[in-house]
Write an enzyme that holds these catalytic residues in place. Sequence first.
Site, PDB file in Angstrom:
ATOM      1  N   GLU A   1      -4.265 -50.459 -18.978  1.00 39.30           N
ATOM      2  CA  GLU A   1      -3.931 -51.818 -19.598  1.00 39.30           C
ATOM      3  C   GLU A   1      -2.738 -51.717 -20.082  1.00 39.30           C
ATOM      4  OE1 GLU A   1      -6.729 -53.667 -21.731  1.00 39.30           O
ATOM      5  OE2 GLU A   1      -6.039 -55.172 -22.517  1.00 39.30           O
TER       6      GLU A   1
ATOM      7  N   ASP B   1     -16.104 -55.077 -23.242  1.00 44.17           N
ATOM      8  CA  ASP B   1     -16.552 -55.444 -24.585  1.00 44.17           C
ATOM      9  C   ASP B   1     -15.447 -56.670 -24.788  1.00 44.17           C
ATOM     10  OD1 ASP B   1     -13.959 -54.672 -24.288  1.00 44.17           O
ATOM     11  OD2 ASP B   1     -14.839 -52.521 -26.361  1.00 44.17           O
ATOM     12  N   SER B   2     -14.500 -57.221 -24.024  1.00 46.79           N
ATOM     13  CA  SER B   2     -13.919 -59.059 -23.927  1.00 46.79           C
ATOM     14  C   SER B   2     -15.211 -59.929 -24.679  1.00 46.79           C
ATOM     15  CB  SER B   2     -13.323 -58.873 -23.007  1.00 46.79           C
ATOM     16  OG  SER B   2     -13.889 -57.992 -21.386  1.00 46.79           O
TER      17      SER B   2
ATOM     18  N   LYS C   1     -17.789 -47.137 -18.776  1.00 45.90           N
ATOM     19  CA  LYS C   1     -16.430 -46.993 -19.195  1.00 45.90           C
ATOM     20  C   LYS C   1     -16.052 -46.487 -20.889  1.00 45.90           C
ATOM     21  CE  LYS C   1     -13.301 -50.752 -19.200  1.00 45.90           C
ATOM     22  NZ  LYS C   1     -12.352 -50.370 -20.649  1.00 45.90           N
TER      23      LYS C   1
ATOM     24  N   ASP D   1     -18.657 -51.779 -21.050  1.00 45.90           N
ATOM     25  CA  ASP D   1     -18.431 -50.926 -21.746  1.00 45.90           C
ATOM     26  C   ASP D   1     -19.131 -50.316 -22.708  1.00 45.90           C
ATOM     27  OD1 ASP D   1     -15.213 -50.800 -21.145  1.00 45.90           O
ATOM     28  OD2 ASP D   1     -15.006 -52.697 -21.944  1.00 45.90           O
TER      29      ASP D   1
ATOM     30  N   GLU E   1     -12.920 -46.080 -23.790  1.00 44.63           N
ATOM     31  CA  GLU E   1     -11.472 -46.068 -24.137  1.00 44.63           C
ATOM     32  C   GLU E   1     -10.520 -44.565 -24.641  1.00 44.63           C
ATOM     33  OE1 GLU E   1     -10.419 -49.061 -26.489  1.00 44.63           O
ATOM     34  OE2 GLU E   1     -11.138 -50.673 -25.280  1.00 44.63           O
TER      35      GLU E   1
HETATM   36  O1  KIV Z   1     -12.999 -55.952 -21.530  1.00 43.86           O
HETATM   37  C1  KIV Z   1     -12.545 -55.545 -21.075  1.00 43.86           C
HETATM   38  O2  KIV Z   1     -13.017 -56.704 -20.511  1.00 43.86           O
HETATM   39  C2  KIV Z   1     -11.807 -54.703 -20.844  1.00 43.86           C
HETATM   40  C3  KIV Z   1     -10.659 -55.029 -19.129  1.00 43.86           C
HETATM   41  C4  KIV Z   1      -9.571 -55.712 -20.081  1.00 43.86           C
HETATM   42  C5  KIV Z   1     -10.656 -53.727 -18.740  1.00 43.86           C
HETATM   43  O3  KIV Z   1     -12.091 -53.458 -20.922  1.00 43.86           O
END
Ligand code: KIV
Length: 272
Positions: free
Chosen positions: A190, A52-53, A121, A91, A123
């Site tokens: 992280e 989600d980055s 994934k 994510d 959180e």
């Molecule tokens: O969204 C992302 O890029 C991440 C990484 C920083 C692990 O969750």
Amino acid sequence: MSTAKKEYKRVTVKSLTEMKHSNEKISMLTAYDYTMAKIIDSAGIDVILVGDSASNVMAGHETTLPITLDQMIYHASSVVRAVDRALVVVDLPFGSYQSDPKEALRSAIRIMKESGGHSVKLEGGSEVKDSIKRILHAGIPVMGHLGLTPQSIYKFGTYTVRAKEKAEAEKLKEDALLLEKWGCFALVLEKVPASLAQEVAESLTIPVIGIGAGSGVDGQVLVSHDMFGMTHEFNPRFLRRYLNLYDDMGNAVSQYVKDVKSVDFPNDKEQY
Ligand code: KIV
């Protein structure tokens, strides 16, 4: 004893556990589009994270909160079309799994069905227990994410190192054990102290992939735009830049502008 590593034609969640147990470190990078994913996959990465980055590096938002499930599915399906070998992890975006386990499962199913990704994934630990269990129950592999969890940035207030204090470190260790117990196939840690990350990695049988978590874990992940040096304002201590594409691409653009203005481009051979 032979040190030859097993060749994986296709990386699966099972391959990652095997890598941990044969002491082979796991490589993971983010990708959000077809072209980048093709380069990264062809070069032999083990795991591609459609993170989600994307909210930051692709859309220019300050946080990861605004990106939507539809947008994640768009990025993930572009990545999946490029990938032949890597395991693709997608994510679950903020708001798509926290409020209720049924919604979490619906979101995860949409990602798997509409993007073709191989796993999701999310959180958090005990706070999102029911969502994690529900998704796992449907046969969808889940990667956990503890330590600095950017979707909770407004709760933390800063992006500094997490779990430096004993109470937070203890909670993180408990959550890591729970994620393994519930059936998560791996865990991202992280921005936590390297000694804590190593302790967690050693206490789990599932792989722990670190970002800013030192070398004592089972693998490393970076945001590809950061490691290629396409971003230049983000300079955390843990980041190693392998290229300086911000400058290289900027110089290429300046040269192109000059060539167009001076009618050097296109030349005789570059036209019909
Ligand atoms: O969204 C992302 O890029 C991440 C990484 C920083 C692990 O969750």
